[in-house]
Each structure stands twice: as structure tokens, then as C-alpha cells.
Motif scaffolding. Sequence first.
Motif, PDB file in Angstrom:
ATOM      1  N   VAL A 136       0.876  -1.165   0.000  1.00  0.00           N
ATOM      2  CA  VAL A 136       0.000   0.000   0.000  1.00  0.00           C
ATOM      3  C   VAL A 136       0.918   1.220   0.000  1.00  0.00           C
ATOM      4  CG1 VAL A 136      -1.742   1.292   1.250  1.00  0.00           C
ATOM      5  CG2 VAL A 136      -1.791  -1.183   1.268  1.00  0.00           C
ATOM      6  N   ASP A 137       0.846   2.007  -1.107  1.00  0.00           N
ATOM      7  CA  ASP A 137       1.703   3.173  -1.216  1.00  0.00           C
ATOM      8  C   ASP A 137       0.958   4.411  -0.778  1.00  0.00           C
ATOM      9  OD1 ASP A 137       2.920   1.710  -4.182  1.00  0.00           O
ATOM     10  OD2 ASP A 137       4.051   2.026  -2.320  1.00  0.00           O
ATOM     11  N   GLU A 144       6.327  13.412 -12.066  1.00  0.00           N
ATOM     12  CA  GLU A 144       7.621  12.965 -11.518  1.00  0.00           C
ATOM     13  C   GLU A 144       7.434  11.783 -10.577  1.00  0.00           C
ATOM     14  OE1 GLU A 144       9.404  17.381 -11.937  1.00  0.00           O
ATOM     15  OE2 GLU A 144       9.338  16.518  -9.920  1.00  0.00           O
ATOM     16  N   LEU A 145       6.337  11.826  -9.812  1.00  0.00           N
ATOM     17  CA  LEU A 145       6.048  10.696  -8.916  1.00  0.00           C
ATOM     18  C   LEU A 145       5.859   9.417  -9.721  1.00  0.00           C
ATOM     19  CD1 LEU A 145       3.855  10.911  -5.841  1.00  0.00           C
ATOM     20  CD2 LEU A 145       3.309   9.098  -7.379  1.00  0.00           C
ATOM     21  N   ILE A 146       5.091   9.516 -10.810  1.00  0.00           N
ATOM     22  CA  ILE A 146       4.823   8.324 -11.629  1.00  0.00           C
ATOM     23  C   ILE A 146       6.111   7.830 -12.251  1.00  0.00           C
ATOM     24  CG2 ILE A 146       3.672   7.566 -13.739  1.00  0.00           C
ATOM     25  CD1 ILE A 146       1.404   9.541 -12.939  1.00  0.00           C
ATOM     26  N   LYS A 187       7.055  12.054  -2.868  1.00  0.00           N
ATOM     27  CA  LYS A 187       7.539  11.348  -4.053  1.00  0.00           C
ATOM     28  C   LYS A 187       8.285  10.069  -3.712  1.00  0.00           C
ATOM     29  CE  LYS A 187       8.388  15.055  -6.740  1.00  0.00           C
ATOM     30  NZ  LYS A 187       9.179  15.978  -7.569  1.00  0.00           N
ATOM     31  N   ASP A 188       9.311  10.194  -2.861  1.00  0.00           N
ATOM     32  CA  ASP A 188      10.065   8.969  -2.538  1.00  0.00           C
ATOM     33  C   ASP A 188       9.701   8.587  -1.125  1.00  0.00           C
ATOM     34  OD1 ASP A 188      12.387  11.325  -3.257  1.00  0.00           O
ATOM     35  OD2 ASP A 188      11.719   9.932  -4.813  1.00  0.00           O
ATOM     36  N   SER A 189       8.658   7.807  -0.980  1.00  0.00           N
ATOM     37  CA  SER A 189       8.285   7.335   0.358  1.00  0.00           C
ATOM     38  C   SER A 189       8.178   5.826   0.315  1.00  0.00           C
ATOM     39  CB  SER A 189       6.965   7.945   0.792  1.00  0.00           C
ATOM     40  OG  SER A 189       5.935   7.472  -0.022  1.00  0.00           O
ATOM     41  N   GLU A 190       8.427   5.231   1.461  1.00  0.00           N
ATOM     42  CA  GLU A 190       8.316   3.776   1.563  1.00  0.00           C
ATOM     43  C   GLU A 190       6.845   3.393   1.573  1.00  0.00           C
ATOM     44  OE1 GLU A 190      11.923   3.334   1.036  1.00  0.00           O
ATOM     45  OE2 GLU A 190      10.906   1.525   1.710  1.00  0.00           O
TER      46      GLU A 190
END
Lengths: 302, 181
Positions: A75-76, A214-216, A81-84
Motif C-alpha cells: 500500500v503506497d 515525476e512521482l509516476i 515522491k520517494d516514500s516507503e
Amino acid sequence: MLRFSCLVFSRGAARRFASSFSSETALPPNLRLPSNLVDPDRLRRPPPPEDSSLPLIRKCDAALPAHLSPVRTWVDTLESKDSEPLGLTELHPDVFAVSPRLDILHAVETWQRNYKRISHANTKVRSEVRGGGRKPWNQKGSGRARHGSIRSPLWRGGGVSHGPRGPKSYYYMLPMKVRVQGLKVALSSKMAQQYLHVVDSLNIPTPDSQYLLELIRSRHWGESVLLVDVSEEFPENILQATENLKTVNLIPAIGLNVHSMLKHEAVILTLDTVRFLEEKLLWHDERYTFLYPLKLPYSDFP
Amino acid sequence: MKRISSCSMYKMSVRLLTLRALRGAPGLCRRTPAVTGGFRAAYSAATRDQRSVITESTDEYKFVERLIPPTRIPDPPKHVGVAPSGWIPPAESPPPLPYMIRRSRMHNIPVYSDLTHGNRRLTLVRKVEGDIWALEKDVREYLRQVTGKELPTQVNEVTMTLKVKGHFEQELKDWLASKGF
């Protein structure tokens, strides 16, 4: 001529002989896939292992069959943007792990394209073309071929004999269970190809389209993304961010369909969407045949 | 002589009839006062009482609600062994075989017989999951023991169904139920 054709055929025969002499594992040319079809970065994240430390956010509500185990995914979150990943979720195997019935997918996709189609192609028949009531010349004596009207289909400017006739509808309905199975097969196929991602909610920090793109790109989701939420009201930020983007689209969960899922590479579901889809799609597996239309009240149907 | 118009006669007769009908059904009408003298006065008083106190209640709607049918098929009650109708419940845990045959939505074994062209008999096993070829081998072996003949079978790996030539619906159902599917 015979010598030329022999030369041409023998050239082909030589090629064919060469392929039969080569190894058994050589694929025929129509089954060879290009090597850049799958983005290797996307497959770098494997499905969650059994002993993962992240919390299990959601378990399946419906009863699972005894011989199947639920599908587990990450589950994101879209917040940064850069998260676990936030945690894990369990998905029902009868919705997200059915067998990949491509024939059902094809049937549902062609149905979606054609049932709305009304073709307005229309041509005039000899009786509808202007003129042509009088016999052009006498039957006998003129030396020309015999004709009854100047608008017969033989004539230039005449009517069309077997042309398209008026607005024609291509409406037909597939059985409800086939359409439901098409949705399940599409979701399972996306899951199996790792194009399906689960997200806690569609809240993003900024209404900036660049942030989303950018996230994608950083998460290697794909070229086009379909974001699905349960309610028809979406947060303002995501509405603004996706407004001017052609490849990133929002739909409510009731609007989820096979064509949209096939058109977009990645499908992003929220946890509420997963619950909604499981409830609605699994109901069809254990329902009676309808006694009367669903518009009339049933005791356990809202 | 008092002239009674036909209209008022009609109204009086209607009131008489309705009150008599009401009196016949107990619990629906109020206790009307004894009608001896003051005929018309008593009747008008009764109707005025009834018209002034009208109660609305939705409690009786439960009798309608319990008639509305459900959409979901319920789970069958727990039977120990075979049910009186002959229905055999599935085993608690699925049998340790490479294939699995799910029950239909009415909790029956999905084996069906088919008759086409007037003389073509087929038995169809649906809802197979897992290794369908192992099931085909077991079915052929079992039917060879039962009939003594080698029966042609057809496996459809896309739809996961198995067709056997001949009518063996009951034999296959009993065999699958004994296995625990």
C-alpha cells in the motif's frame, strides 16, 4: 517464366529448410516478442514477502474459499515522491487472481466499443434518387440497350442496390455475469503484470501536474495511469493536477470498465475502492437469478 | 310530510352500510353507542369520533418487509453426513489433490449431462481449478473401472472444463462427493 518461378520457390524452400535444421526452441516469427516490451525497472520491486515487517492494513471482508490464499500487495501513498510503502493489504483471489481469460476480455472490449455504435451511413435506392420515372427511350427500335429508368443501379448517378440503409444500431448486451467476469479478469491481469497499485487515498500535497508526473516516473508505474476512487468527489489537488494531463485520468469506482483498464498502463486503486469492488464483484458469485428488476426493492440490496 | 331528497337518502344508506360493515369486523371500529332512538345523531357522532382520531402507524410494515426476497444465496445448514434429501456437504478442508472442483452457487457438484442431435450424450464437469489433466486421468481410470470401456474425453484448458462421452452424471457426482469436493 518457369525457370524464374522455380528460382523464387527454391529460394523460399532453402529458407524453410534452414529453419527445420535449426534448434527446436526457435520460436516462429509471429510469436517472437520485442525485448523492450517490459520495463525492467517496474519489475524490480517483488511482491511483499511472507515475513514483511510492515503492518497489514486491510484484510478481506468476504469469506475466502478454503483452497485459495489472498493476494498480498504493498500500500503506497501519494503524499511524497520517494516514500516507503505504508503497509500491506490482502486482496480477494476471486477478484484479483482469476484465470486470465483473454477471450472474455476480448468479448467485453468489443461489446464496449460496439454497443453504443449507431452508424448513420445511408444511400438512396433507385426509388429515392431524384428523377427516373420515365422510360428513357422505347423498348424496341432505338438500337440501344433496353432501360426502364435513368436511376437504376446500372446507370451512372443511379441508386445503390445493396448499400447501407439508414441509421443502424449495433446494440447488444452481453450477459451480466460475463461482464462482471471481464472486470475480474482485467483486474487480475493488471495484478499479475504488476501494473496494479494500491494507495491509501488520492490526497496529494500540491495541485501541480509536474509533481504527479515525476512521482509516476520515479515509481516506474508506466506511461499512462488510471486513478480510481470510490466517491465521485475527488480532492481539489488531484483534480487540478490531472485536469491538463492527457495520460493521467481519474474515474469513480462505478465507472471502472475493461476498456479504460486496457487503455491505461497502470491502474491505481484506493483501499476504499478495493473494498467496494470486492463487495460488488463477489456478490455476483453468490446471488440468486433475479425474480424482478433490481429497481424494485430486495431485502439485502441497497 | 318531510321531503327527503334522494341524495340524502343515499348518504344515509351509505353510512348505515359502512357502519354495519365496520361493526361486523371487530377491532377495526370503535364501540358505537347503542342505536335506539337518536339514530342519525348517534351515527354522526360516531363518524365524527372516527374522523377526529386517526393514527398512522408504520409498525405493520414488518409484515411486508419479511415477504421481500433476499438476493444472496444462504449457506446450507450444517449436516453431519448425508442430508435427508441426499445432498452431501463438501469436506471441511479441500482434499489433497492437484485439482479442485468448486461447488456451484447452489452448493451442488458441477457435473451436468447433455444431449444434442438426439443421440450425442455428453457429461460435462465444470469449475475445475488446478491440474485438469490429472483430473482427466483419474476420471478416465474411474470410468474404465465402472464401465470397462475406454471413453473419449475432451479437456478445455481455457474454460477449465472436462467433457466425457456418455451419460455418467450420477457416477461422477458420487465419486467426486466421496473424494470430498
